[in-house]
Design a protein around this motif. Structure first.
Motif, PDB file in Angstrom:
ATOM      1  N   THR A 105       0.818  -1.232  -0.087  1.00 36.83           N
ATOM      2  CA  THR A 105      -0.010  -0.084   0.033  1.00 36.83           C
ATOM      3  C   THR A 105       0.839   1.329  -0.058  1.00 36.83           C
ATOM      4  O   THR A 105       0.319   2.454  -0.020  1.00 36.83           O
ATOM      5  N   TYR A 106       2.236   1.206   0.307  1.00 35.37           N
ATOM      6  CA  TYR A 106       3.057   2.283  -0.423  1.00 35.37           C
ATOM      7  C   TYR A 106       2.991   2.859  -1.396  1.00 35.37           C
ATOM      8  O   TYR A 106       2.988   2.118  -2.389  1.00 35.37           O
ATOM      9  N   ALA A 107       3.261   4.083  -1.668  1.00 41.12           N
ATOM     10  CA  ALA A 107       3.078   4.645  -2.908  1.00 41.12           C
ATOM     11  C   ALA A 107       4.093   3.751  -4.082  1.00 41.12           C
ATOM     12  O   ALA A 107       5.428   3.528  -3.847  1.00 41.12           O
ATOM     13  N   ALA A 108       3.393   3.583  -5.157  1.00 39.72           N
ATOM     14  CA  ALA A 108       4.337   2.959  -6.231  1.00 39.72           C
ATOM     15  C   ALA A 108       4.923   1.505  -5.848  1.00 39.72           C
ATOM     16  O   ALA A 108       6.027   1.209  -6.261  1.00 39.72           O
ATOM     17  N   SER A 109       4.224   0.909  -5.099  1.00 42.37           N
ATOM     18  CA  SER A 109       4.750  -0.349  -4.535  1.00 42.37           C
ATOM     19  C   SER A 109       3.959  -1.542  -4.984  1.00 42.37           C
ATOM     20  O   SER A 109       4.158  -2.755  -4.619  1.00 42.37           O
TER      21      SER A 109
END
Length: 132
Positions: free
Chosen positions: A56-60
């Motif tokens: 759920t971390y950006a661009a992951s």
């Protein structure tokens, strides 16, 4: 980056005294984000310690696809009160790991690098799997 690390491993494993040695990987936080693509393609790595990252971390989101291809044993850690990576994303990334031998280990507190007991746990997991 995975190609560069594989090339570095090629060069290391031809050195006298290093040929044929077992290889482990420790990479948490950014080491997980960059390490999953390596572990998905590099069969010479026989055990890994990962964690402190989530889908759920950006661009992951793409990391789950790489995680599915990981076959080596994996010790995966999270900090229970991590201010950067929520439990949902961490659990999702752990669940995606394709290895039949994987462990999820949670420690109290905020996001932090491996040290002390946590580092010892990671090293012990890898060392046990690199034994002949």
């Amino acid at each position: 980056m995975a190609e560069d690390w594989s090339a570095a491993l090629d060069q290391l494993l031809i050195l006298p005294g290093l040929s044929g040695i077992p290889v482990g990987y420790i990479g948490v936080s950014m080491g997980t984000a960059y390490g999953l693509p390596l572990l998905a393609t590099e069969s010479r790595i026989q055990a890994a310690a990962l964690g402190l990252w989530g889908t759920t971390y950006a661009a992951s989101e793409h990391l789950a696809e790489f995680a599915q291809r990981v076959r080596c044993p994996v010790w995966f850690t999270q900090q229970w009160n991590d201010e950067f990576f929520d439990r949902e994303g961490t659990f999702a990334l752990f669940d995606a790991i394709g290895s039949e031998d994987k462990r999820l280990v949670a420690y109290p507190g905020p996001h932090r690098e491996l040290e002390g007991v946590r580092l010892g746990d990671a090293v012990s997991f890898i060392a046990a799997r690199l034994q002949p």
